[in-house]
Motif scaffolding. Structure first.
Motif, PDB file in Angstrom:
ATOM      1  N   GLN A  56       0.828  -1.209   0.000  1.00 30.62           N
ATOM      2  CA  GLN A  56       0.000   0.000   0.000  1.00 30.62           C
ATOM      3  C   GLN A  56       0.856   1.249   0.000  1.00 30.62           C
ATOM      4  O   GLN A  56       0.530   2.232  -0.655  1.00 30.62           O
ATOM      5  N   VAL A  57       1.949   1.238   0.763  1.00 29.19           N
ATOM      6  CA  VAL A  57       2.859   2.381   0.776  1.00 29.19           C
ATOM      7  C   VAL A  57       3.468   2.565  -0.608  1.00 29.19           C
ATOM      8  O   VAL A  57       3.592   3.682  -1.104  1.00 29.19           O
ATOM      9  N   SER A  58       3.810   1.459  -1.259  1.00 28.94           N
ATOM     10  CA  SER A  58       4.395   1.532  -2.598  1.00 28.94           C
ATOM     11  C   SER A  58       3.384   1.973  -3.643  1.00 28.94           C
ATOM     12  O   SER A  58       3.760   2.440  -4.709  1.00 28.94           O
ATOM     13  N   CYS A  59       2.105   1.823  -3.348  1.00 23.16           N
ATOM     14  CA  CYS A  59       1.064   2.183  -4.308  1.00 23.16           C
ATOM     15  C   CYS A  59       1.145   3.652  -4.700  1.00 23.16           C
ATOM     16  O   CYS A  59       1.052   3.991  -5.871  1.00 23.16           O
ATOM     17  N   THR A  60       1.329   4.523  -3.724  1.00 24.32           N
ATOM     18  CA  THR A  60       1.413   5.956  -4.018  1.00 24.32           C
ATOM     19  C   THR A  60       2.605   6.255  -4.917  1.00 24.32           C
ATOM     20  O   THR A  60       2.489   7.011  -5.882  1.00 24.32           O
ATOM     21  N   ALA A  61       3.736   5.651  -4.617  1.00 22.07           N
ATOM     22  CA  ALA A  61       4.924   5.846  -5.455  1.00 22.07           C
ATOM     23  C   ALA A  61       4.689   5.284  -6.850  1.00 22.07           C
ATOM     24  O   ALA A  61       5.088   5.892  -7.854  1.00 22.07           O
ATOM     25  N   ALA A  62       4.019   4.134  -6.921  1.00 23.66           N
ATOM     26  CA  ALA A  62       3.737   3.516  -8.218  1.00 23.66           C
ATOM     27  C   ALA A  62       2.791   4.396  -9.042  1.00 23.66           C
ATOM     28  O   ALA A  62       2.983   4.560 -10.253  1.00 23.66           O
ATOM     29  N   GLN A  63       1.789   4.963  -8.394  1.00 25.49           N
ATOM     30  CA  GLN A  63       0.863   5.851  -9.105  1.00 25.49           C
ATOM     31  C   GLN A  63       1.587   7.083  -9.629  1.00 25.49           C
ATOM     32  O   GLN A  63       1.375   7.494 -10.773  1.00 25.49           O
ATOM     33  N   ASP A  64       2.438   7.676  -8.796  1.00 26.34           N
ATOM     34  CA  ASP A  64       3.194   8.864  -9.227  1.00 26.34           C
ATOM     35  C   ASP A  64       4.114   8.546 -10.400  1.00 26.34           C
ATOM     36  O   ASP A  64       4.205   9.317 -11.360  1.00 26.34           O
ATOM     37  N   GLU A  65       4.789   7.398 -10.324  1.00 26.19           N
ATOM     38  CA  GLU A  65       5.697   7.006 -11.412  1.00 26.19           C
ATOM     39  C   GLU A  65       4.922   6.736 -12.699  1.00 26.19           C
ATOM     40  O   GLU A  65       5.353   7.126 -13.790  1.00 26.19           O
ATOM     41  N   ALA A  66       3.776   6.086 -12.580  1.00 28.92           N
ATOM     42  CA  ALA A  66       2.968   5.808 -13.769  1.00 28.92           C
ATOM     43  C   ALA A  66       2.509   7.110 -14.429  1.00 28.92           C
ATOM     44  O   ALA A  66       2.562   7.244 -15.652  1.00 28.92           O
ATOM     45  N   CYS A  89      -4.379   0.982  -7.942  1.00 33.04           N
ATOM     46  CA  CYS A  89      -3.598  -0.144  -7.436  1.00 33.04           C
ATOM     47  C   CYS A  89      -4.561  -1.226  -6.991  1.00 33.04           C
ATOM     48  O   CYS A  89      -5.671  -0.932  -6.546  1.00 33.04           O
ATOM     49  N   GLY A  90      -4.132  -2.465  -7.104  1.00 30.49           N
ATOM     50  CA  GLY A  90      -5.008  -3.559  -6.698  1.00 30.49           C
ATOM     51  C   GLY A  90      -4.379  -4.900  -6.954  1.00 30.49           C
ATOM     52  O   GLY A  90      -3.165  -5.073  -6.829  1.00 30.49           O
ATOM     53  N   SER A  91      -5.231  -5.850  -7.327  1.00 31.58           N
ATOM     54  CA  SER A  91      -4.744  -7.205  -7.567  1.00 31.58           C
ATOM     55  C   SER A  91      -5.295  -7.724  -8.888  1.00 31.58           C
ATOM     56  O   SER A  91      -6.309  -7.254  -9.385  1.00 31.58           O
ATOM     57  N   TRP A  92      -4.599  -8.709  -9.425  1.00 32.03           N
ATOM     58  CA  TRP A  92      -5.000  -9.361 -10.666  1.00 32.03           C
ATOM     59  C   TRP A  92      -5.188 -10.837 -10.366  1.00 32.03           C
ATOM     60  O   TRP A  92      -4.277 -11.519  -9.909  1.00 32.03           O
ATOM     61  N   SER A  93      -6.405 -11.318 -10.605  1.00 33.93           N
ATOM     62  CA  SER A  93      -6.688 -12.719 -10.333  1.00 33.93           C
ATOM     63  C   SER A  93      -7.802 -13.191 -11.255  1.00 33.93           C
ATOM     64  O   SER A  93      -8.801 -12.495 -11.429  1.00 33.93           O
ATOM     65  N   PHE A  97      -9.262  -7.464 -12.654  1.00 35.09           N
ATOM     66  CA  PHE A  97      -8.556  -6.527 -11.789  1.00 35.09           C
ATOM     67  C   PHE A  97      -9.494  -6.116 -10.670  1.00 35.09           C
ATOM     68  O   PHE A  97     -10.665  -5.841 -10.898  1.00 35.09           O
ATOM     69  N   SER A  98      -8.969  -6.052  -9.449  1.00 38.63           N
ATOM     70  CA  SER A  98      -9.771  -5.649  -8.298  1.00 38.63           C
ATOM     71  C   SER A  98      -8.979  -4.668  -7.450  1.00 38.63           C
ATOM     72  O   SER A  98      -7.796  -4.887  -7.184  1.00 38.63           O
ATOM     73  N   THR A  99      -9.634  -3.607  -7.021  1.00 34.80           N
ATOM     74  CA  THR A  99      -8.980  -2.646  -6.133  1.00 34.80           C
ATOM     75  C   THR A  99      -9.225  -3.000  -4.673  1.00 34.80           C
ATOM     76  O   THR A  99      -8.824  -2.265  -3.785  1.00 34.80           O
ATOM     77  N   ALA A 100      -9.891  -4.112  -4.408  1.00 35.17           N
ATOM     78  CA  ALA A 100     -10.247  -4.489  -3.046  1.00 35.17           C
ATOM     79  C   ALA A 100      -9.060  -4.992  -2.237  1.00 35.17           C
ATOM     80  O   ALA A 100      -9.075  -4.902  -1.024  1.00 35.17           O
ATOM     81  N   SER A 101      -8.058  -5.518  -2.877  1.00 38.49           N
ATOM     82  CA  SER A 101      -6.916  -6.033  -2.128  1.00 38.49           C
ATOM     83  C   SER A 101      -5.655  -5.285  -2.530  1.00 38.49           C
ATOM     84  O   SER A 101      -5.674  -4.430  -3.397  1.00 38.49           O
ATOM     85  N   CYS A 102      -4.567  -5.646  -1.901  1.00 39.64           N
ATOM     86  CA  CYS A 102      -3.344  -4.849  -2.070  1.00 39.64           C
ATOM     87  C   CYS A 102      -2.228  -5.609  -2.766  1.00 39.64           C
ATOM     88  O   CYS A 102      -1.063  -5.336  -2.521  1.00 39.64           O
ATOM     89  N   ASP A 103      -2.561  -6.561  -3.578  1.00 38.93           N
ATOM     90  CA  ASP A 103      -1.513  -7.249  -4.322  1.00 38.93           C
ATOM     91  C   ASP A 103      -0.812  -6.277  -5.256  1.00 38.93           C
ATOM     92  O   ASP A 103      -1.232  -5.145  -5.419  1.00 38.93           O
ATOM     93  N   ARG A 104       0.177  -6.734  -5.926  1.00 41.17           N
ATOM     94  CA  ARG A 104       1.074  -5.858  -6.678  1.00 41.17           C
ATOM     95  C   ARG A 104       0.674  -5.688  -8.140  1.00 41.17           C
ATOM     96  O   ARG A 104       1.429  -6.007  -9.041  1.00 41.17           O
TER      97      ARG A 104
END
Length: 149
Positions: A56-66, A89-93, A97-104
């Motif tokens: 989750q902490v990495s999500c903000t950095a990932a969004q900014d980089e994207a 950010c979310g998970s792929w299963s 795609f789902s934003t409910a969980s915090c997978d990478r």
């Protein structure tokens, strides 16, 4: 000569559609390339392992980089406006795609608006409101990311 005069509007109509459809396709390809690059760049910032909190902490950095990577790409000769870049950010299963969980996983949506045609308005075809591209990338661990959609 009369046949040529009768067929000229039809030929010009086909020419107009060809030019505008080719341009529409080019815009879509440019948008998709930018979305793919942005999603991959964002997914690479996720930690290879760790807790949900770390992701989750990495999500903000990932969004900014994207957003940053998307803004470095051009569509129709102009840099993409980052306010038209939406990053989740979310998970792929199971192919969803789902934003409910915090997978990478990261989903990038880029919108381009308005899409103006050159010749189609002469034929009564209006401009499109918008065009969009969506890319989803997943950090698979071991410092690698893949596009899944």
């Amino acid at each position: 000569m009369i046949l040529f005069a009768l067929m000229l509007p039809v030929l010009l109509g086909f020419f107009a559609l060809t030019v505008d459809l080719a341009r529409l396709y080019l815009l879509k390809v440019e948008l998709q390339n930018a979305a793919d690059a942005a999603a991959l760049a964002g997914a690479q910032l996720y930690p290879d392992q760790g807790s949900c909190t770390a992701a989750q902490v990495s999500c903000t950095a990932a969004q900014d980089e994207a957003r940053n990577v998307a803004g470095q790409n051009a569509v129709n000769g102009e840099l993409i406006i980052t306010t038209n870049v939406y990053v989740d950010c979310g998970s792929w299963s199971n192919a969803s795609f789902s934003t409910a969980s915090c997978d990478r996983a990261i989903r990038v949506t880029i919108k381009y608006e308005p899409v103006q045609f050159f010749f189609a308005p002469v034929l009564g075809i209006d401009d499109r409101d918008s065009l969009q591209a969506i890319a989803i990338a997943v950090n698979t661990g071991l410092s690698s990311s893949i596009l899944v959609k």
